[in-house]
Every structure is written in C-alpha cells, then in structure tokens.
Design an enzyme around this catalytic site. Structure first.
Site, PDB file in Angstrom:
ATOM      1  N   HIS A   1      -0.249 -10.815   3.480  1.00 35.10           N
ATOM      2  CA  HIS A   1       0.133 -12.018   2.482  1.00 35.10           C
ATOM      3  C   HIS A   1       0.249 -11.617   1.040  1.00 35.10           C
ATOM      4  O   HIS A   1      -0.696 -10.749   0.672  1.00 35.10           O
ATOM      5  CB  HIS A   1      -0.795 -12.960   2.672  1.00 35.10           C
ATOM      6  CG  HIS A   1      -1.031 -13.625   4.086  1.00 35.10           C
ATOM      7  ND1 HIS A   1      -1.251 -15.181   4.213  1.00 35.10           N
ATOM      8  CD2 HIS A   1      -0.731 -13.274   5.264  1.00 35.10           C
ATOM      9  CE1 HIS A   1      -1.204 -15.456   5.298  1.00 35.10           C
ATOM     10  NE2 HIS A   1      -0.734 -14.315   6.100  1.00 35.10           N
TER      11      HIS A   1
ATOM     12  N   HIS B   1      -4.974 -10.677   2.505  1.00 33.69           N
ATOM     13  CA  HIS B   1      -3.914 -10.291   1.378  1.00 33.69           C
ATOM     14  C   HIS B   1      -3.938  -8.848   0.777  1.00 33.69           C
ATOM     15  O   HIS B   1      -3.132  -8.527   0.383  1.00 33.69           O
ATOM     16  CB  HIS B   1      -4.538 -11.241  -0.010  1.00 33.69           C
ATOM     17  CG  HIS B   1      -5.956 -11.251  -0.019  1.00 33.69           C
ATOM     18  ND1 HIS B   1      -6.501 -10.078  -0.502  1.00 33.69           N
ATOM     19  CD2 HIS B   1      -6.649 -12.263  -0.202  1.00 33.69           C
ATOM     20  CE1 HIS B   1      -7.779 -10.414  -0.923  1.00 33.69           C
ATOM     21  NE2 HIS B   1      -8.109 -11.770  -0.821  1.00 33.69           N
TER      22      HIS B   1
END
Length: 235
Positions: free
Chosen positions: A152, A57
């Site tokens: 992400h 992420h």
C-alpha cells in the site's frame, strides 16, 4: 467540478488510541479529468508503526524520522483540499485520522471546510453486492492496471482509486451512439453514422440461464432476501 481522490497510510488502525498518519496522497480531478496537480507527503508520526501496519505499507520508522511533522504540512494540505469534493475508499477511516491531526493543532475538522465526501467503498458495495470490493479487487474487475502495487502507498492508491472511480461512474445511456466525429488518414474530420448498425440479439442457452439463476440466488443470500427481483416476484 474539482474533486480530490485521497488516501492515507497510518501507524495503526485507531486514531482515537493514538495512531498517526505517516503518508498522505492526493490526486486532483477537474471535470472528471486527471490534472496532474497532485499532492504527496510523508509525515513523521512521532511514534513507531505497529508491526502489522508496516507489513501493509512497508514504510520503516527510520525512513520517517526526518520527515516533516503534521503541523508543518497542515496549511498546505488545507489550501489544497479546501472546497473540493473528496473521494476516499472507506472514508470514515481516513477522515477520522485527518480530523484527529487537525484537532491536535487546534483546527476544526476537515469536513467543515471541504465539499461533500464520497465513499467509493460504499459505492462499490452497492454496485457489486456480495463481491470483494477492496481496491485490488476493483482494479481487477474494472480493468485498471495495478501491477505496480506490491504494498500500500498513499499516492499510488489514490491514483488507482481515481481510475476506479472514473470507471465506476462512467455512464452510457444507450448501446447505439449519436452520429460521431472522427478523423481519416489525412486528418480530415468525417462523420460516422452509427445508427445504421444493427446489433444481433443473442439469447442465453440453457446452461447460461442456469448459471444466471445461480448468481441471482447467491446475490439474494448475500443481501438476506432484500433483492429487488425477489420483492417483485412476491408482489
């Protein structure tokens, strides 16, 4: 019907082992149309992310230090999700994290106050057996532009999943459509009678038939011999 496409990012893979939510992204669909009434939070998890999770992420521990903790956003999130049907890719993962966060503040699990939960990963596996069914793979397969997805991100992933879900559930009963309406250059409404068009019948050649048989064999192997056509042949 009100639907919410939801995604989370977390510090790691296990809510039961103390990992926490760091980002929540929600996209609203009303009667299968995007409304723009989205909800997005970064959340201070009160712990550091695992190194492998950060590679996914890209959200640093320092960035999250001054973000609100989950109790501060819980009521707003609950009001937004209440009664809606949820669409989540690999739903058990996100649901387990959300339930654990609500448990920490003495509230019941969200599955008690939201509508049904649709797992788009389960749907994709049923539609495309033996294929890769991650979000990027589905975007490529269904023509959804994911060029902006380098890492992400909960809100971006929810937006992409909304497009993927709409594409996966867009049905059409026939190739020929009932007479439809359109507008000409002057803006006047005209009726298009599509029933007068004849579709050519194109038969597969030998090479295409052979390739088709290969694909069927691969699908049969992936399903361990449970494909419908094999059962029909055996009968």
């Amino acid at each position: 019907m009100r639907q919410i496409v939801l995604d989370t990012e977390t510090t790691g893979l296990s809510a039961d082992n103390g990992d926490r939510i760091i980002e929540i992204g929600c996209v609203e669909l009303l009667n299968r149309k995007l409304t723009g009434n989205n909800l997005h939070f970064y959340v201070n998890p009160e712990r550091d992310s695992h190194e492998d999770a950060m590679k996914v992420h890209g959200i640093s521990n320092e960035f999250l230090r001054d973000k609100p903790k989950f109790p501060a956003i819980a009521d707003e999130l609950k009001r937004y999700l209440s009664g809606a049907e949820l669409i989540i890719h690999n739903a058990p993962f996100d649901i387990s994290f959300l339930n654990k966060e609500f448990e920490r503040i003495g509230q019941p699990p969200l599955t008690r106050w939201v509508g049904p939960v649709i797992d788009s990963l389960v749907m994709a596996k049923e539609m495309f057996p033996g294929k890769r069914n991650g979000l990027d793979a589905l975007c490529d397969r269904l023509g959804v532009d994911n060029s902006g997805r380098k890492l992400h991100g909960a809100l971006l992933d929810a937006e992409l999943l909304a497009d993927v879900y709409i594409n996966m559930t867009r049905g059409q009963d026939a190739l020929l459509i009932e007479p439809a309406e359109a507008q000409d250059a002057s803006g006047e409404t005209v009726v298009l009678d599509l029933s007068r068009f004849e579709l050519p019948l194109l038969l597969a050649n030998a090479q295409e038939t052979e390739l088709h048989a290969t694909v069927l064999t691969e699908l049969d192997k992936a399903s361990k011999g449970k494909t419908v056509w094999r059962a029909s042949q055996a009968a």
